[in-house]
Design a protein around this motif. Structure first.
Motif: not given
Length: 215
Positions: A200, A96, A196
């Motif tokens: 973000k 990520n 996630d």
């Protein structure tokens, strides 16, 4: 994976201790302890606020070169703690982080700093191989190692929990936070690198911090 509350409890600090409660999304909070100090400006006594900052450090990187906090002067950077043979959260966390790196790898204002908590195994050549396999192509993302005291002491300064634990996967217990540091070495956010939505949010907060730094 430890909770967001324990991110601050690791050093006895409380979530929500920051400079201002601003919900306008025009600025980010400043995390960590702060101290009010008196000083003289133009002959007048004023009260200024001194915030928690990341202290000076010198660590060995993946190219067997000693780097220091001076290499991050005037930079916004994202820091985390991991180890190369981690069988649990590290692969997801660093994949990520790679997404953000790929967006900013040519931006001179942004850097990335990953600290190995495995002081026994993660020598520079191991970190170099890990960085190459991950897809890191320049020195804007540094992978560093040091003594246990150096790395674990720094983790405390970033307010991230780390520990040797024979019962934990891979022998180490740690949090998977991506910690956003501003150009004044202050903590401006901590994001679960395996989540996630949190990643973000970091992607949204990073340009906000960069924009604010230019004002």
């Amino acid at each position: 994976m430890r909770s967001i509350t324990k991110f601050y409890c690791a050093t006895g600090l409380l979530l929500g201790l920051f400079s201002c409660k601003n919900n306008s999304q025009t600025s980010l909070p400043i995390y960590g302890e702060r101290e009010a100090v008196e000083k003289t400006v133009d002959g007048k006594q004023i009260v200024d606020t001194v915030y928690h900052t990341i202290p000076p450090f010198k660590l060995l990187n993946q190219d067997s070169t000693m780097i220091s906090d001076k290499d991050f002067e005037g930079k916004v950077y994202i820091a985390n703690f991991f180890f190369t043979h981690c069988p649990s959260i590290c692969p997801t966390m660093n994949r990520n982080l790679l997404k953000i790196y790929q967006q900013y790898k040519d931006n001179e204002e942004v850097r990335f700093l990953s600290h190995s908590i495995d002081f026994k195994y993660d020598q520079p050549y191991v970190l170099k191989d890990y960085a190459n396999k991950l897809g890191v192509t320049n020195n804007h993302w540094q992978f560093v190692s040091g003594t246990k005291a150096e790395i674990y002491g720094l983790a405390n300064q970033y307010l991230v929990y780390t520990a040797e634990d024979k019962n934990a996967p891979g022998g180490y217990d740690h949090q998977g936070y991506l910690v956003l540091i501003d150009k004044d070495k202050r903590i401006r956010g901590a994001y679960d690198g395996t989540n996630d939505e949190q990643v973000k949010k970091l992607m949204n907060d990073l340009p906000l911090l960069l924009s604010g730094a230019k004002k």
